[in-house]
Design an enzyme around this catalytic site. Structure first.
Site, PDB file in Angstrom:
ATOM      1  CE  LYS A  47      45.082 -20.269 -30.381  1.00 30.43           C
ATOM      2  NZ  LYS A  47      44.810 -19.084 -31.267  1.00 30.43           N
ATOM      3  N   GLY A  48      47.643 -26.415 -32.190  1.00 29.71           N
ATOM      4  CA  GLY A  48      47.828 -27.197 -33.419  1.00 29.71           C
ATOM      5  C   GLY A  48      47.308 -28.617 -33.383  1.00 29.71           C
ATOM      6  CD  GLU A 103      53.212 -30.378 -29.889  1.00 26.85           C
ATOM      7  OE1 GLU A 103      52.333 -30.034 -30.702  1.00 26.85           O
ATOM      8  OE2 GLU A 103      53.984 -29.565 -29.376  1.00 26.85           O
ATOM      9  CG  ASP A 104      50.678 -29.275 -34.410  1.00 28.10           C
ATOM     10  OD1 ASP A 104      51.407 -29.293 -33.386  1.00 28.10           O
ATOM     11  OD2 ASP A 104      50.487 -28.237 -35.069  1.00 28.10           O
ATOM     12  CG  ASP A 107      60.041 -26.647 -37.036  1.00 26.44           C
ATOM     13  OD1 ASP A 107      61.203 -26.813 -37.403  1.00 26.44           O
ATOM     14  OD2 ASP A 107      59.316 -25.775 -37.534  1.00 26.44           O
ATOM     15  CE  LYS A 135      58.034 -28.138 -41.520  1.00 29.16           C
ATOM     16  NZ  LYS A 135      57.995 -26.670 -41.438  1.00 29.16           N
ATOM     17  CB  VAL A 157      52.880 -28.321 -43.544  1.00 27.84           C
ATOM     18  CG1 VAL A 157      53.601 -29.042 -44.663  1.00 27.84           C
ATOM     19  CG2 VAL A 157      53.604 -28.504 -42.213  1.00 27.84           C
ATOM     20  CG  ASP A 163      48.736 -21.258 -37.045  1.00 26.19           C
ATOM     21  OD1 ASP A 163      49.570 -22.089 -36.646  1.00 26.19           O
ATOM     22  OD2 ASP A 163      48.764 -20.055 -36.729  1.00 26.19           O
ATOM     23  NE  ARG A 169      45.185 -22.396 -35.220  1.00 33.32           N
ATOM     24  CZ  ARG A 169      46.424 -22.570 -34.738  1.00 33.32           C
ATOM     25  NH1 ARG A 169      47.018 -23.733 -34.886  1.00 33.32           N
ATOM     26  NH2 ARG A 169      47.055 -21.594 -34.128  1.00 33.32           N
TER      27      ARG A 169
HETATM   28  C1  PRP Z   1      53.864 -25.378 -33.037  1.00 33.79           C
HETATM   29  C2  PRP Z   1      53.457 -26.839 -32.900  1.00 33.79           C
HETATM   30  C3  PRP Z   1      54.367 -27.347 -31.820  1.00 33.79           C
HETATM   31  C4  PRP Z   1      55.606 -26.494 -31.964  1.00 33.79           C
HETATM   32  C5  PRP Z   1      56.689 -27.276 -32.622  1.00 33.79           C
HETATM   33  O1  PRP Z   1      53.158 -24.630 -32.101  1.00 33.79           O
HETATM   34  O2  PRP Z   1      52.107 -26.982 -32.547  1.00 33.79           O
HETATM   35  O3  PRP Z   1      53.798 -27.194 -30.542  1.00 33.79           O
HETATM   36  O4  PRP Z   1      55.251 -25.361 -32.770  1.00 33.79           O
HETATM   37  O5  PRP Z   1      57.808 -26.503 -32.898  1.00 33.79           O
HETATM   38  P1  PRP Z   1      59.231 -26.755 -32.268  1.00 33.79           P
HETATM   39  O6  PRP Z   1      59.559 -28.220 -32.419  1.00 33.79           O
HETATM   40  O7  PRP Z   1      60.140 -25.877 -33.095  1.00 33.79           O
HETATM   41  O8  PRP Z   1      59.212 -26.331 -30.832  1.00 33.79           O
HETATM   42  P2  PRP Z   1      52.914 -23.058 -32.226  1.00 33.79           P
HETATM   43  O9  PRP Z   1      53.826 -22.359 -31.270  1.00 33.79           O
HETATM   44  O10 PRP Z   1      52.963 -22.661 -33.656  1.00 33.79           O
HETATM   45  O11 PRP Z   1      51.464 -22.867 -31.644  1.00 33.79           O
HETATM   46  P3  PRP Z   1      50.058 -23.460 -32.148  1.00 33.79           P
HETATM   47  O12 PRP Z   1      50.097 -24.961 -31.968  1.00 33.79           O
HETATM   48  O13 PRP Z   1      49.103 -22.797 -31.203  1.00 33.79           O
HETATM   49  O14 PRP Z   1      49.839 -23.059 -33.586  1.00 33.79           O
END
Ligand code: PRP
Length: 185
Positions: A47-48, A103-104, A107, A135, A157, A163, A169
């Site tokens: 969703k991000g 992508e948001d 990580d 990050k 963040v 979120d 969000r």
């Molecule tokens: C978050 C974000 C990325 C992912 C990055 O998604 O939107 O898709 O984590 O993390 P990584 O580099 O450690 O793989 P999340 O699973 O929190 O779902 P969301 O976007 O629905 O909040």
């Protein structure tokens, strides 16, 4: 600097004006690159990415279509499970099109690595990615980010699509979550 409204936000890391300027610059760069290529499809990772995707797409000056894919690796936890799961796939195939993954945040890099692997089999003309936040300190796997908004430190963040346990969000800025929120949950 925009003042944080929510008392659970420690500080604003990236304010609305900074987001606006950076997303506009990224859209210009992407438009220039894909202008001569044609057949561009943006794939927003839910969703991000939903707010970043909406702002970026509206600033592109070239034709494009929109797809979404939903992945999850975190659930409601603050640390990655390390397992990426597909919750929703594309509605239409992308064979013969240029794919830009939106992508948001990157990580650990596990989600982007999964996406890059997953799109290899889809016969796209090209696959690139556009990521608002990175990050670098948290990386577990090396992934190439093609268009990057901001490098940020290893802080939790929220806002602008991101979120904590499905909250925050729709904050208009990227804020640093108060540790009291996740230490008390
Ligand atoms: C978050 C974000 C990325 C992912 C990055 O998604 O939107 O898709 O984590 O993390 P990584 O580099 O450690 O793989 P999340 O699973 O929190 O779902 P969301 O976007 O629905 O909040």
């Amino acid at each position: 600097m925009t003042r944080p409204i929510d008392p659970l936000i420690d500080r604003v890391l990236i304010d609305e004006a900074q987001l606006d300027a950076r997303v506009t610059a990224m859209a210009a760069q992407i438009s220039a690159h894909y202008q001569a290529q044609g057949n561009l499809v943006l794939v927003g990772i839910l969703k991000g990415s939903f707010i970043f995707m909406a702002d970026l797409a509206r600033r592109l000056t070239i034709p494009h279509r929109i797809e979404f894919m939903a992945l999850s690796s975190y659930g409601d936890l603050s640390t990655s499970s390390g397992e990426v799961r597909m919750m929703l796939d594309l509605r239409r195939p992308v064979a013969g099109e240029h794919v830009l993954l939106v992508e948001d945040i990157v990580d650990t890099g596990l989600t982007l690595q999964y996406l890059i692997e997953n799109f290899r089999a889809r016969h796209a003309l090209s696959v690139a990615n556009c990521v608002l936040l990175s990050k670098p300190e948290r990386r577990k796997v090396q992934v190439q980010v093609d268009y990057l908004g901001f490098e940020i430190p290893d802080v939790w963040v929220v806002g602008y699509g991101l979120d904590y346990a499905e909250r925050f969000r729709t904050l208009p800025y990227i804020g640093v979550l108060s540790p009291s929120v996740y230490l008390n949950s």
